[in-house]
Design an enzyme around this catalytic site. Structure first.
Site, mmCIF file in Angstrom:
data_model
loop_
_atom_site.group_PDB
_atom_site.id
_atom_site.type_symbol
_atom_site.label_atom_id
_atom_site.label_comp_id
_atom_site.label_asym_id
_atom_site.label_seq_id
_atom_site.Cartn_x
_atom_site.Cartn_y
_atom_site.Cartn_z
ATOM 1 C CB THR A 203 56.362 2.565 -23.318
ATOM 2 O OG1 THR A 203 57.021 2.150 -23.869
ATOM 3 C CG2 THR A 203 55.134 1.560 -22.747
ATOM 4 C CB VAL A 204 54.552 7.015 -22.023
ATOM 5 C CG1 VAL A 204 53.036 7.954 -20.892
ATOM 6 C CG2 VAL A 204 54.344 5.512 -20.433
ATOM 7 C CB ILE B 158 44.806 4.661 -10.552
ATOM 8 C CG1 ILE B 158 44.594 3.574 -10.875
ATOM 9 C CG2 ILE B 158 43.950 4.945 -9.051
ATOM 10 C CD1 ILE B 158 45.868 2.710 -9.344
ATOM 11 C CE LYS C 184 54.882 4.620 -8.992
ATOM 12 N NZ LYS C 184 54.882 3.222 -9.242
ATOM 13 C CG ASP D 273 58.197 2.858 -9.457
ATOM 14 O OD1 ASP D 273 58.626 3.959 -9.740
ATOM 15 O OD2 ASP D 273 57.229 2.127 -9.192
ATOM 16 C CE LYS E 138 58.273 5.698 -11.590
ATOM 17 N NZ LYS E 138 57.935 4.639 -12.783
ATOM 18 C CB VAL F 17 51.029 9.126 -8.150
ATOM 19 C CG1 VAL F 17 50.938 6.949 -6.871
ATOM 20 C CG2 VAL F 17 52.464 9.314 -7.701
ATOM 21 N N GLY G 139 58.325 -7.690 -19.770
ATOM 22 C CA GLY G 139 58.504 -6.372 -19.555
ATOM 23 C C GLY G 139 57.964 -5.011 -19.104
ATOM 24 C CB ALA H 52 62.202 16.120 -28.830
HETATM 25 N N1 HSE Z 1 57.913 0.097 -12.673
HETATM 26 C C1 HSE Z 1 56.626 0.301 -12.401
HETATM 27 C C2 HSE Z 1 55.581 -0.852 -11.911
HETATM 28 C C3 HSE Z 1 55.934 1.188 -13.406
HETATM 29 O O1 HSE Z 1 55.709 -2.048 -11.596
HETATM 30 O O2 HSE Z 1 55.377 -0.068 -11.370
HETATM 31 C C4 HSE Z 1 54.922 2.454 -13.182
HETATM 32 O O3 HSE Z 1 55.917 3.391 -12.523
#
Ligand code: HSE
Length: 439
Positions: free
Chosen positions: A13-14, A136, A205, A201, A105, A132, A187, A43
């Site tokens: 995606t990114v 932003i 951060k 997560d 992260k 992070v 998603g 790759a």
């Molecule tokens: N799963 C993370 C979120 C994505 O819901 O913010 C970005 O780190």
């Protein structure tokens, strides 16, 4: 001048977003960076997919080693995630004299100290704006824009998935499980949604932001982490009635005793701007001693928002790669030999306010017993509400908001309150932060 060559590890995606943004805005990006920025090798395990996104002019390989050792590549963009392969490849890229841009992260929160030390030895940059809060530019703000300040605290909605779940629970009165399923279908959630809803997560951060804000090493193992899985619609409603919203916050604060580093559901006053951040959006309040509170809001995930940060890092590295490493902005904002060993406070020592919800028998003396327990532990009550009992029931819900107190005292109080014969079941405890500009 010839364009600078970039190697991409992973075109999910990114990666796809990065490719698209670099291509669409190539002219403006070159005018800003002083030369073109071109992805010349990618790759990915899925060669077909990579070819479809990148077209015929880019080298595609299934072996990531080809990218990190490629003699023409100056910057490696690591977008594969996880800690194992990503760590090996990042260190290998550094060893080969490549600058690294990463959105990872977890990798930095756990292994940042080792990675930055390796980068410093080789005189290369590791840039991580995308790690992070997605799009932003919070790393840039903390590291450069606020560099005059003594940062006092940071509080952020830094996980979009859990914020989406809390927003839907509040707005539609839905239960936790139903909304999680919806988030997964849309998603938003990480590959392992436990990272989102368990607060991990967000802990990655806040670890990174604390390091940059206070000039301390990455200390992911010291973050107190509590997720949102136990929150009920009832608590969200009761908080609302008292003028508060519940958000999963990453918080780090400088106190005279040490640094607070924590992630947990938090009641915040409904009128704060950050309380009104809904859905998958992210927002971070940073309080500096000179500037006061500042707020950063935007998309915390998604292809092009995250690519916006990746490309900004590419431009930074392109501008700075010929500079003397000593004159670059340090990875953690402070000079690496001047990091502080100020301790992270254990959660028991953290001072905050609390929301308590308990169910009691509706009979004389119960509130007096509870008040006495709180008073004996020096816990001052800010508000207390007794809900109406359901018809024919002799049990009622009591909600208590406390003033500031130390976590170990509230823990002792909860044990004693749960022992009272008139108290039914467990006490629900949620922390409360005013996030006011005065302290
Ligand atoms: N799963 C993370 C979120 C994505 O819901 O913010 C970005 O780190």
């Amino acid at each position: 001048m010839k364009p600078i060559n970039v190697g991409l590890l992973g075109i999910g995606t990114v990666g796809g977003g990065t490719f698209a943004v670099l291509k669409r805005n190539q002219e403006e990006i070159a005018r800003r960076a002083g030369r073109g920025i071109v992805i010349n090798i990618i790759a990915d395990r899925d060669i077909e997919k990579a070819r479809k996104i990148a077209g015929e002019d880019t080298l595609i390989t299934s072996d990531a080693n080809d990218v990190v050792t490629h003699p023409d590549v100056s910057i490696v963009v690591e977008l594969i995630g996880g800690y194992t392969t990503a760590k090996e490849l990042t260190l290998k890229a550094i060893e080969n004299g490549k600058h690294v841009v990463t959105a990872n992260k977890a990798l930095l929160a756990l292994h940042g100290t080792e990675i930055f030390a390796a980068a410093q030895r080789k005189g290369v940059m590791v840039a991580f704006e995308a790690a992070v809060a997605g799009g932003i530019p919070i790393i840039k703000a903390l590291r450069e824009g606020l560099t005059a300040n003594r940062i006092e605290w940071i509080a952020g909605i830094i996980n979009g998935t859990s914020n989406f779940i809390l927003s839907e629970m509040r707005n539609k009165g839905l239960g936790f499980d139903a909304v999680l399923k919806q988030a997964q279908k849309l998603g938003y959630a990480e590959a392992d949604p436990a990272f989102d809803i368990g607060g991990i997560d967000a802990a990655h951060k806040i670890t990174i932001m604390a390091a940059i804000a206070f000039g301390i090493p990455m200390q992911f193992d010291k973050v107190y982490t509590e997720g949102i899985a136990k929150l009920t619609g009832e608590d969200i409603r009761y908080a609302e009635e008292l003028g508060y919203r519940i958000k999963l916050l990453g918080i780090t604060k400088r106190t005279p005793k040490g640094i607070e580093l924590r992630v947990h559901p938090t009641l915040i006053p409904s009128q704060r701007l950050i309380a009104n951040v809904e859905g998958v959006m992210n927002a971070i309040v940073v309080k500096g001693d000179a500037v006061g509170p500042t707020l950063y809001y935007g998309a915390g995930a998604g292809a092009e928002p995250t690519a916006s940060s990746v490309v900004a890092d590419l431009v930074d590295v392109t501008r700075m790669h010929t500079a003397d490493p000593k004159n670059r902005v340090p990875h953690l904002a402070f000079q690496p030999d001047l990091l502080s060993d100020i301790p992270i406070l254990p959660m028991e020592e953290v001072e905050t306010s609390y929301y308590l919800r308990l169910r009691v028998m509706d009979k004389p003396g119960v509130l007096a017993d509870i008040s006495r327990i709180l008073a004996d532990l020096d816990i001052s009550i800010g508000a207390m509400v007794q809900k109406e009992p359901n018809q024919g029931e002799d049990q009622v819900d009591i909600i208590i908001l406390t003033h500031l107190t130390v976590e170990k005292n509230i823990n002792s109080a909860i044990i004693k309150i749960e022992d009272l014969p008139a108290v039914i079941g467990r006490v629900t405890r949620i922390r409360l932060e005013e996030l006011s500009s005065n302290h």
